[in-house]
Design an enzyme around this catalytic site. Structure first.
Site, mmCIF file in Angstrom:
data_model
loop_
_atom_site.group_PDB
_atom_site.id
_atom_site.type_symbol
_atom_site.label_atom_id
_atom_site.label_comp_id
_atom_site.label_asym_id
_atom_site.label_seq_id
_atom_site.Cartn_x
_atom_site.Cartn_y
_atom_site.Cartn_z
ATOM 1 N N PHE A 79 92.011 110.256 27.522
ATOM 2 C CA PHE A 79 91.627 110.724 26.218
ATOM 3 C C PHE A 79 90.617 109.848 25.909
ATOM 4 C CE2 PHE A 79 96.070 111.915 26.418
ATOM 5 C CZ PHE A 79 96.006 113.285 25.814
ATOM 6 N N ASP A 80 89.554 110.381 25.090
ATOM 7 C CA ASP A 80 88.509 109.441 24.559
ATOM 8 C C ASP A 80 89.054 108.931 23.204
ATOM 9 O OD1 ASP A 80 86.019 111.605 22.842
ATOM 10 O OD2 ASP A 80 88.089 111.586 22.663
ATOM 11 N N LYS A 81 88.541 107.750 22.672
ATOM 12 C CA LYS A 81 89.044 107.223 21.656
ATOM 13 C C LYS A 81 87.996 107.416 20.307
ATOM 14 C CE LYS A 81 89.058 102.934 23.580
ATOM 15 N NZ LYS A 81 89.106 101.724 23.838
ATOM 16 N N THR A 82 87.312 108.525 20.326
ATOM 17 C CA THR A 82 86.520 108.685 19.289
ATOM 18 C C THR A 82 87.195 109.893 18.246
ATOM 19 O OG1 THR A 82 85.417 110.655 20.412
ATOM 20 C CG2 THR A 82 84.491 108.495 20.798
ATOM 21 N N THR B 286 87.637 112.841 18.807
ATOM 22 C CA THR B 286 87.164 114.239 19.225
ATOM 23 C C THR B 286 88.407 115.180 19.485
ATOM 24 O OG1 THR B 286 86.505 113.790 21.276
ATOM 25 C CG2 THR B 286 84.849 113.544 19.573
#
Length: 90
Positions: A9-12, A14
């Site tokens: 997972f990205d932490k932005t 999105t």
């Protein structure tokens, strides 16, 4: 799904919201020397020239926090890949 070994997972934000957003803003300076409104205007002014999705999230945060959508003018804007940006806010 039992064969899945890794999920990244990205932490932005999105994945959960469809776009990045600012969820916390912390100040580590003497606010008597620079008002929060002025600081946010400077930051939003600089980020407003950027095409980066995180920059857009910062600008949206400032717009909501300050209840305005016009900021200072910038000159000599340079996006520095992997490092952020460089500009002069006037």
């Amino acid at each position: 799904a039992y064969k899945i070994k890794t999920i990244v997972f990205d932490k932005t934000g999105t994945i959960t919201q469809g776009k990045p957003s600012v969820v916390r803003f912390c100040r580590f300076y003497d606010e008597t020397k620079l008002a929060l409104k002025d600081l946010l205007c400077i930051i939003a002014s600089a980020e407003n020239s950027s095409e980066h999705s995180l920059a857009k999230a910062v600008v949206e945060f400032a717009k909501k926090k300050l209840n305005q959508d016009k900021f200072y003018k910038c000159t000599n804007f340079i996006a520095v890949p992997g490092c952020g940006l460089k500009t002069r806010v006037i």
